[in-house]
Enzyme design. Structure first.
Site, PDB file in Angstrom:
ATOM      1  N   CYS A  91       0.838  -1.197   0.000  1.00  0.00           N
ATOM      2  CA  CYS A  91       0.000   0.000   0.000  1.00  0.00           C
ATOM      3  C   CYS A  91       0.877   1.253   0.000  1.00  0.00           C
ATOM      4  O   CYS A  91       1.672   1.459   0.912  1.00  0.00           O
ATOM      5  CB  CYS A  91      -0.882  -0.006   1.246  1.00  0.00           C
ATOM      6  SG  CYS A  91      -1.846   1.487   1.446  1.00  0.00           S
ATOM      7  N   CYS A 203      -0.464   3.957  -6.597  1.00  0.00           N
ATOM      8  CA  CYS A 203      -1.401   3.213  -5.744  1.00  0.00           C
ATOM      9  C   CYS A 203      -1.445   1.794  -6.310  1.00  0.00           C
ATOM     10  O   CYS A 203      -1.529   1.613  -7.532  1.00  0.00           O
ATOM     11  CB  CYS A 203      -2.788   3.853  -5.796  1.00  0.00           C
ATOM     12  SG  CYS A 203      -4.078   2.831  -5.037  1.00  0.00           S
TER      13      CYS A 203
HETATM   14  N1  DGL Z   1      -3.793   0.443  -2.478  1.00  0.00           N
HETATM   15  C1  DGL Z   1      -3.467   1.488  -1.576  1.00  0.00           C
HETATM   16  C2  DGL Z   1      -2.345   2.345  -2.081  1.00  0.00           C
HETATM   17  O1  DGL Z   1      -1.485   1.833  -2.744  1.00  0.00           O
HETATM   18  C3  DGL Z   1      -4.607   2.165  -0.857  1.00  0.00           C
HETATM   19  C4  DGL Z   1      -5.713   2.669  -1.707  1.00  0.00           C
HETATM   20  C5  DGL Z   1      -6.920   3.168  -0.911  1.00  0.00           C
HETATM   21  O2  DGL Z   1      -7.456   2.401  -0.127  1.00  0.00           O
HETATM   22  O3  DGL Z   1      -7.297   4.340  -1.095  1.00  0.00           O
HETATM   23  O4  DGL Z   1      -2.267   3.525  -1.795  1.00  0.00           O
END
Ligand code: DGL
Length: 286
Positions: A91, A203
């Site tokens: 994440c 993301c």
């Molecule tokens: N997949 C996550 C990231 O890479 C979080 C996305 C989210 O929940 O807004 O930032």
């Protein structure tokens, strides 16, 4: 008469001790970290995976860095309790909140998205004039990605863009091609019009929209930090045993959904329901 009892028996050659297959731990707000876990398992199907998706608190993108840091610490402690040997951060928002220093403080090797990508970019010979960093609001607001990119690409203009619609669309029970294409067009067209030639997926959910991005903008190059992380992590572990069996996969979600099961099955090529347990690591917070 004395007899020489010199022992001439030679021990049969012992095979080199086999390295235990590591358990890789990945966490995310939901299904985005599957792009990281998938990139690792594509290269090393023999390693074990333990995954936590905090779907109950998804999306992370609108949350404060303090809250994200707390969620991330809890998720990492949970993965450690599940036997994680190596942490792969799934994440970017959490990565922006904790940074490489703290991620390395949990007593296991830690691989993060930002530094893996920066290391990859350090070796490119023709940096782009303009690069679009597309990420969640939290990751953009923190400035962490942007600062690290500027350090390694001082001649490149970095254009950060937050795309808050993307994660809810990707996690939706019903996928809508029309809605996905409209959201992609809204956020990427201004970048293309501005002369951007490379997009960094800031993301881990966003590579799941890449087919739509490629359909609308086939001339853009897309850089996936999950791949940079996977290459670095896999390069650091002992090579696989010959004919090694597939590793074990354990999935945890604080609120499993059809998107969770469906994406896991697509990415890992295994039925996901019986691999998944519901587990609340971070109680729900608004
Ligand atoms: N997949 C996550 C990231 O890479 C979080 C996305 C989210 O929940 O807004 O930032």
């Amino acid at each position: 008469m004395s007899t020489d009892h010199t022992n001439t028996i030679t021990e049969p050659a012992q095979p080199a001790p086999e390295q235990a297959v590591p358990t890789i731990g990945v966490f995310d707000s939901g299904i985005g970290g599957f792009t990281v876990a998938g990139a690792i398992l594509n290269r090393r199907p023999d390693v074990n995976l333990v995954y936590f998706g905090d779907t109950l608190n998804m999306p992370y993108g609108g949350r404060s860095l303090e809250q994200l840091a707390r969620f991330a610490r809890n998720s990492i402690e949970f993965l450690l309790a599940q036997g994680m040997d190596i942490l792969a951060v799934g994440c970017n928002a959490s990565n922006s909140a904790l940074g490489q220093g703290e991620l390395k403080s949990f007593g296991v090797p830690a691989y993060d998205l930002v530094s893996s990508t920066v290391e990859h970019l350090r070796s490119i010979t023709a940096p782009p004039a303009k690069l679009g960093l597309v990420a969640t609001q939290a990751a953009i607001r923190s400035g962490y990605w942007e600062r690290k990119l500027i350090e390694v690409l001082p001649e490149t203009q970095i254009i950060p863009v937050a795309a808050p619609e993307f994660v809810p669309l990707i996690e939706a029970a019903q996928q809508s091609d029309r809605a996905n294409l409209a959201a992609v067009e809204k956020h990427l067209k201004p970048l293309v019009d501005d002369g951007v030639t490379v997009i960094v997926h800031g993301c881990t959910h966003y590579p799941l929209l890449q087919p739509y991005m490629e359909q609308l903008f086939p001339d853009l190059a897309y850089l996936d930090p999950a791949v940079c992380l996977a290459e670095k992590l896999v390069g650091s572990i002992a090579p696989p045993r010959t004919a090694a069996p597939r590793g074990a996969i354990r999935l945890f979600s604080s609120l499993p959904s059809s998107a969770f099961y469906g994406t896991a099955e697509r990415v890992f090529g295994r039925p996901a329901r019986n691999l998944t347990k519901m587990y609340i690591v971070n109680p729900h917070e608004d």
